[in-house]
Write an enzyme that holds these catalytic residues in place. Structure first.
Site, PDB file in Angstrom:
ATOM      1  N   CYS A  34     -10.069   7.786   7.102  1.00 44.50           N
ATOM      2  CA  CYS A  34      -9.702   7.269   5.782  1.00 44.50           C
ATOM      3  C   CYS A  34     -10.456   5.981   5.429  1.00 44.50           C
ATOM      4  O   CYS A  34     -10.415   5.548   4.284  1.00 44.50           O
ATOM      5  CB  CYS A  34      -8.196   7.008   5.705  1.00 44.50           C
ATOM      6  SG  CYS A  34      -7.641   5.711   6.826  1.00 44.50           S
ATOM      7  N   CYS A 103      -0.867   6.037   9.959  1.00 47.40           N
ATOM      8  CA  CYS A 103      -1.219   4.682   9.516  1.00 47.40           C
ATOM      9  C   CYS A 103      -0.668   3.632  10.476  1.00 47.40           C
ATOM     10  O   CYS A 103      -1.245   2.547  10.597  1.00 47.40           O
ATOM     11  CB  CYS A 103      -0.692   4.433   8.111  1.00 47.40           C
ATOM     12  SG  CYS A 103      -1.217   5.680   6.912  1.00 47.40           S
TER      13      CYS A 103
HETATM   14 FE1  FES Z   1      -5.674   5.210   6.365  1.00 47.26          FE
HETATM   15 FE2  FES Z   1      -3.136   4.801   5.837  1.00 47.26          FE
HETATM   16  S1  FES Z   1      -4.460   6.235   4.893  1.00 47.26           S
HETATM   17  S2  FES Z   1      -4.293   3.976   7.477  1.00 47.26           S
END
Ligand code: FES
Length: 134
Positions: A34, A103
């Site tokens: 991400c 996360c």
């Molecule tokens: Fe990457 Fe939350 S979407 S740490």
């Protein structure tokens, strides 16, 4: 997506967000999927985390879990802090949506890296500047 009140509180009022210039160790972790990244600073006295702070680039859950990680780790022995889990953080935040559980890995991983680096500097009697994570 529904976040708990505790997650929303830590997202809008994150605790311990600052760069620590005189940190004893720093843990840096990124999530390649991400793109979120976390830098966690610790100061240690008598085997306890005396001070802890962080800087984060990330989603709502990354910010809230980083904030909670510092709150849970502050004042703990290094062993206690190292044993904090993703589940501990999620639980303290009143839960996380299932697809946001990953996360909480950032906080746990950065904290453990900082502790590991601190131990390395103590064992090898080197300064933080001599480690490769800065
Ligand atoms: Fe990457 Fe939350 S979407 S740490």
């Amino acid at each position: 997506m529904i976040y708990s009140q505790e997650v929303l509180y830590h997202f809008t009022n994150p605790c311990n967000v600052y760069s620590m210039e005189d940190a004893d160790a720093v843990g840096i972790i990124g999530d390649p999927d991400c793109g979120d990244a976390l830098k966690m600073f610790i100061k240690v006295k008598d085997n306890r985390i005396e001070e802890i702070s962080y800087l984060v680039y990330g989603c709502c859950a990354a910010i809230a879990t980083s904030s909670m990680t510092t709150e849970l780790a502050k004042g703990k022995t290094l062993e206690e802090a190292f044993s904090i889990t993703e589940e501990d953080i999620a639980s303290a935040l009143g839960g996380l949506p299932a697809h946001k559980m990953h996360c909480s890995n950032l906080g746990v991983s950065a904290l453990r890296e900082a502790i590991t680096i601190y131990r390395m500097t103590q064992e090898q009697k080197i300064s933080l500047k001599d480690t490769i994570n800065l």
